[in-house]
Write a protein that holds these residues in place. Structure first.
Motif, mmCIF file in Angstrom:
data_model
loop_
_atom_site.group_PDB
_atom_site.id
_atom_site.type_symbol
_atom_site.label_atom_id
_atom_site.label_comp_id
_atom_site.label_asym_id
_atom_site.label_seq_id
_atom_site.Cartn_x
_atom_site.Cartn_y
_atom_site.Cartn_z
ATOM 1 N N VAL A 39 -45.057 -54.479 -54.588
ATOM 2 C CA VAL A 39 -43.722 -54.704 -55.164
ATOM 3 C C VAL A 39 -43.527 -56.183 -55.487
ATOM 4 N N TYR A 40 -43.900 -57.044 -54.546
ATOM 5 C CA TYR A 40 -43.756 -58.477 -54.798
ATOM 6 C C TYR A 40 -44.609 -58.916 -55.996
ATOM 7 N N TYR A 41 -45.787 -58.314 -56.144
ATOM 8 C CA TYR A 41 -46.632 -58.616 -57.305
ATOM 9 C C TYR A 41 -45.915 -58.218 -58.595
ATOM 10 N N GLY A 42 -45.237 -57.071 -58.556
ATOM 11 C CA GLY A 42 -44.533 -56.574 -59.741
ATOM 12 C C GLY A 42 -43.390 -57.450 -60.204
ATOM 13 N N ILE A 43 -42.796 -58.205 -59.265
ATOM 14 C CA ILE A 43 -41.658 -59.074 -59.642
ATOM 15 C C ILE A 43 -42.076 -60.549 -59.721
#
Length: 336
Positions: A39-43
């Motif tokens: 998720v952090y990679y996605g944002i």
């Protein structure tokens, strides 16, 4: 799609329960850490993404044999994060670990191998080694052709990287062809406002700019911004579109509008990236060219110096970007 904050909220709740009820090296904890990292990679929160991926990997390395295919996935994911952080040599190191395991453990046409090859291609493209990038892309594409129908979403990323490499090689017609193939697949397989569509629009707009068709460039960039400014997506992708719009207006000699968009892109990149990230050098160089065109040479030299310093630290001496930064520096220096 794009509901990262909700996903993060639920993953955090799940992790808290697991941390209380499970031993610290339980595989389910590794799953939670990996999900949060994703998720952090996605944002675009690369540092946080890396932190959680490494926690997950630590557990996996204890519980799995060193050649287990699952470890290859973790190595590949960490390589992706390092690439986003502009740490291209570290990214390659993890790509190599991933590929080594997959080549030993999987059949030569296994689809998982394409992930490793695409990550290699992306690293080499960022490093300006377009020959190596094309070789890796051909390896990925060969496997995908045996595994999927050509309308499958898996091809979209491959075509996108082909487009980026050919853009770097200044073969703009080929670049446009691949970006349009990527867009055609995205339109068939993704929701109308999916962030990946915005990336495809932005890439197509950038090639139209490079081919001198500014009207089409702005049309596609606006399509990208209609998505990026209205749905939850990686802000760094939006920053790239702002930068591309700025470049278009600079080449149209509308310097006031260009600067407005550069500042929008620069604000995001300075907030999200390390001070020595190669993507910051790109926008510093663009701003420098704008100030050079408006004869504000002291501002131009200030920004190009920042680009050169980052380029010398993070890129090879023959990287096309660093070569260009030095050329711009010399051009400005002669005017002072």
């Amino acid at each position: 799609m794009g509901e990262y904050s909700k996903a993060l909220e639920y993953y955090d709740k799940s992790l808290k329960i697991r941390e209380i009820s499970l031993p610290p090296i339980h595989p389910d904890l590794a799953v939670s850490y990996s999900n949060i990292g994703l998720v952090y990679y996605g944002i675009g929160e690369s540092s946080k993404s890396l932190e959680y991926y490494e926690k997950s990997l630590k557990i996996r390395e204890i519980s799995l044999p060193p050649n287990h295919p699952s470890l290859a996935t973790f190595y590949n994911n960490i390589g992706l994060v390092y690439r986003e952080m502009g740490e291209y040599l570290k990214a390659l190191e993890y790509c190599e670990k991933s590929l080594k395991i997959r080549e030993e453990a999987l059949a030569p046409n296994n689809a998982d191998l394409t992930g490793s090859y695409l990550n290699f291609a992306a690293c080499y493209e960022k490093m300006g080694d377009y020959t190596a990038a094309l070789k890796a892309l051909k390896n990925a594409y060969k496997i995908q052709q045996k595994t999927f129908e050509e309308s499958n979403q898996a091809f979209a990323l491959t075509f996108s990287w082909y487009g980026r490499v050919y853009r770097g090689l200044k073969e703009y017609s080929k670049a446009l062809d691949y970006f349009e193939k990527c867009l055609a697949i995205d339109r068939k397989t993704l929701a109308e406002k999916h962030p990946y569509l915005a990336i495809a629009y932005s890439n197509i707009g950038d090639v139209h700019r490079l081919m001198g068709d500014y009207e089409k460039a702005l049309e596609f960039h606006q399509k990208a911004l209609n998505i990026q400014e209205n749905v939850e997506c990686d802000p760094l992708d939006c920053a790239t579109t702002y930068m591309n719009v700025g470049e278009t207006y600079r080449e149209m000699k509308d310097y006031t509008t260009a600067l407005t968009y550069y500042q929008k892109g620069l604000k995001i990149r300075e907030e999200k990236l390390a001070k020595n990230h190669p993507d910051l050098a790109v926008i510093y160089h663009n701003v420098s060219k704008l100030y050079f065109s408006t004869q504000k040479y002291s501002m131009a030299i200030k920004y190009v110096q920042q680009a050169v310093v980052i380029g010398q630290e993070k890129l090879s001496s023959t990287h096309p970007h660093l070569v260009e930064y030095r050329e711009t520096f010399e051009k400005i220096r002669k005017k002072q």
